[in-house]
Design an enzyme around this catalytic site. Structure first.
Site, short mmCIF file in Angstrom:
data_model
loop_
_atom_site.label_atom_id
_atom_site.label_comp_id
_atom_site.label_asym_id
_atom_site.label_seq_id
_atom_site.Cartn_x
_atom_site.Cartn_y
_atom_site.Cartn_z
N SER A 1 31.48 -28.12 26.89
CA SER A 1 30.42 -27.13 27.08
C SER A 1 29.09 -27.82 27.33
O SER A 1 28.99 -29.04 27.25
CB SER A 1 30.31 -26.23 25.85
OG SER A 1 31.58 -25.99 25.28
N ASP B 1 24.89 -31.38 18.94
CA ASP B 1 25.41 -32.70 19.28
C ASP B 1 25.65 -32.74 20.78
O ASP B 1 26.00 -31.71 21.39
CB ASP B 1 26.75 -32.94 18.58
CG ASP B 1 26.62 -33.21 17.09
OD1 ASP B 1 25.57 -32.89 16.51
OD2 ASP B 1 27.61 -33.71 16.51
#
Length: 220
Positions: free
Chosen positions: A180, A39
């Site tokens: 991230s 995602d």
């Protein structure tokens, strides 16, 4: 909350990297399709003159990113796909294609934020800790799949760091708490990126994608 498997939560980190119900992330297993490994918010950059722009206000050569000039040169004319994960995104990621992987390369670094204010101090990706895997893929040639840690991400947790055969869609690893980034490097003339993603990227706009979705096809 009903989207997730919550039976084995023993800490906040367990909750942060909780597993989603598999039926909510159907995997595109068509070998001719370029599958999203996670995602995230996707932006695609053509790799020209050895330069890419992974994040706003920072410019990096592929050689700086990989710390390997010879490997970097193999991606000239290809694509750099940057998937930016926010805290709210699912933080487990998969192999984007099947193939043979080499041992993971670990580049230690400092955990910096990916917030724009931090970019004024210098290029984030030359400092952030990162790991990458060279994969001789079935459909896209020799590629790199990289994980980049950001502020508050204490660990990049990869399941298999040694040379091995890997399967498209199988779990590669997960990030512990924080935001991230996943980066894919694709060589020249092996992938056609979806037109809507390319057009958005050219306009400086990220495209929301989910693990398992098709982002392009194989071909010249």
């Amino acid at each position: 909350m009903s989207d997730y498997i919550l039976g084995d939560i023993g800490s906040f980190n367990d909750f942060f990297c909780r597993r989603i119900k598999p039926e909510l992330r159907p995997l595109d297993l068509d070998e001719s399709h370029l599958m999203a490994p996670c995602d995230g918010l996707l932006k695609v950059y053509p790799i020209t003159d050895g330069l890419v722009i992974p994040v706003k206000q920072s410019i990096f050569t592929i050689a700086d990113l990989l710390k390997d000039g010879e490997l970097a040169a193999s991606f000239e004319g290809g694509y750099c796909l940057v998937y930016r994960l926010c805290v709210s995104h699912y933080h487990r990621y998969a192999y984007f294609d099947s193939g043979e992987k080499s041992a993971d390369v670990v580049i230690p670094g400092f955990y910096h934020t990916v917030q724009p204010v931090a970019l004024e101090a210098g290029p984030v990706f030359t400092e952030n800790a990162r790991q990458y895997t060279v994969i001789d893929t079935k459909s896209f040639g020799r590629c790199v799949q990289m994980e980049v840690g950001a502020m508050l991400v204490g660990r990049i947790v990869n399941e298999e760091m040694a040379p091995a055969a890997v399967m498209r869609g199988s779990e590669k690893g997960h990030f512990e708490y924080g935001g991230s980034t996943i980066i894919l490097l694709i060589p020249k003339n092996v992938a056609i990126i979806n037109d809507d993603i390319l057009k958005a990227s050219e306009s400086g706009v990220e495209t929301e994608v989910k693990l398992g979705e098709c982002c392009g096809t194989s071909g010249s």
